[in-house]
Design an enzyme around this catalytic site. Structure first.
Site, PDB file in Angstrom:
ATOM      1  N   VAL A  29      33.495  44.287  44.500  1.00  0.00           N
ATOM      2  CA  VAL A  29      34.150  43.931  45.795  1.00  0.00           C
ATOM      3  C   VAL A  29      35.385  43.229  45.587  1.00  0.00           C
ATOM      4  O   VAL A  29      35.950  42.781  46.625  1.00  0.00           O
ATOM      5  CB  VAL A  29      32.949  42.906  47.026  1.00  0.00           C
ATOM      6  N   LYS A  31      35.214  40.105  43.242  1.00  0.00           N
ATOM      7  CA  LYS A  31      35.010  38.606  43.011  1.00  0.00           C
ATOM      8  C   LYS A  31      36.076  38.106  41.994  1.00  0.00           C
ATOM      9  O   LYS A  31      36.575  36.966  42.037  1.00  0.00           O
ATOM     10  CB  LYS A  31      33.557  38.655  42.389  1.00  0.00           C
ATOM     11  N   THR A  32      36.422  38.802  40.962  1.00  0.00           N
ATOM     12  CA  THR A  32      36.999  38.347  39.927  1.00  0.00           C
ATOM     13  C   THR A  32      38.492  38.227  40.360  1.00  0.00           C
ATOM     14  O   THR A  32      39.146  37.087  39.957  1.00  0.00           O
ATOM     15  CB  THR A  32      37.084  39.366  38.832  1.00  0.00           C
ATOM     16  N   LYS A  50      31.773  31.764  34.090  1.00  0.00           N
ATOM     17  CA  LYS A  50      31.056  33.107  34.371  1.00  0.00           C
ATOM     18  C   LYS A  50      29.696  32.855  33.396  1.00  0.00           C
ATOM     19  O   LYS A  50      29.488  33.198  32.260  1.00  0.00           O
ATOM     20  CB  LYS A  50      31.823  34.114  33.638  1.00  0.00           C
ATOM     21  N   THR A  54      28.381  40.890  31.886  1.00  0.00           N
ATOM     22  CA  THR A  54      27.780  42.088  31.405  1.00  0.00           C
ATOM     23  C   THR A  54      28.709  43.291  31.230  1.00  0.00           C
ATOM     24  O   THR A  54      30.115  43.055  31.939  1.00  0.00           O
ATOM     25  CB  THR A  54      26.840  42.589  32.273  1.00  0.00           C
TER      26      THR A  54
END
Length: 235
Positions: A29, A31-32, A50, A54
């Site tokens: 969505v 986030k980063t 973080k 993954t």
């Protein structure tokens, strides 16, 4: 590429707590990119953590590296890095790795908070994705860290209202602070659904902080940094 202004925020970032957990209503969505924009726009020193990365191997750039690149040098760190693009528990099981206990994450966040004006903690997936082998989640981590709040990154399109409200309900049920909402990718030409969703999100109890323009990650870092404040109505 022409930078397209995102919807202006009515609140800005002045009320955000020292420790900010960045979660999403779903994976992918934004986030980063939101974390990178916050790292750029927040005043003072900012550290980014973080807990579980993954889907990347050793030597490959992960989310924290992307935040570092776009923000122009925010201090970044990871708790654990896992190869498979899956939830942390499943990814760790695939490579027989032990996930850090929640206490390790708490300790690291507190260490960062002692030397930073703000700490941004970017989760993996949504609020209730498990981070350790004991079934504990980003919500559980946030509950253990004082002076903190949760920023929820949401989509602009159809379905976002239900997903956002469910996430806010989970935050409230755990006595956490909903520090704000951010649309992770605001389209250049929003349709009627997106315009209506924007108005709805702006009128929820959780502060609407702003929106990140579509394809902001493709901007040159200097342009990203120049625009970030406007996305949160700081300039």
């Amino acid at each position: 590429m022409t930078e397209v202004p995102a919807p202006a925020s009515p609140t800005g970032l002045a009320g955000l707590p020292p420790v900010i957990f960045v979660t999403g209503t779903d994976t992918g969505v934004g986030k980063t990119i939101t974390t990178a924009a916050l790292a750029t726009a927040l005043p003072g020193t900012v550290s980014v953590y973080k807990p579980a990365q993954t889907g990347v191997g050793d030597g490959e750039p992960g989310d924290a590296d992307e935040v570092h690149r776009l923000s122009g040098g925010a201090t970044v760190s990871e708790g654990i890095r896992l190869l498979e693009p899956m939830a942390p528990v499943a990814a760790a099981a695939r490579q027989d790795a032990a996930l850090p206990p929640l206490a390790d994450h708490v300790r690291h966040i507190e260490q960062l908070a002692a030397v930073s004006d703000h700490v941004l903690v970017e989760g993996a997936g949504g609020l209730l994705v498990e981070l350790d082998g004991e079934g504990r989640t980003l919500a559980d981590l946030a509950a253990r860290v004082g002076n903190s709040g949760v920023v929820v990154v949401c989509r602009s399109g159809l379905g976002t209202l239900n997903h956002t409200l469910l996430t806010l309900e989970a935050i409230k049920a755990r006595n956490l602070t909903a520090a704000g909402l951010v649309i992770g990718s605001w389209p250049r030409k929003p349709n009627a659904v997106e315009e209506d969703n924007l108005r709805y999100l702006q009128n929820l109890d959780a502060p609407f902080l702003g929106a990140i323009p579509q394809d902001a990650a493709a901007l040159h870092p200097a342009r990203f940094q120049a625009g970030a404040g406007d996305w949160f109505r700081l300039r």
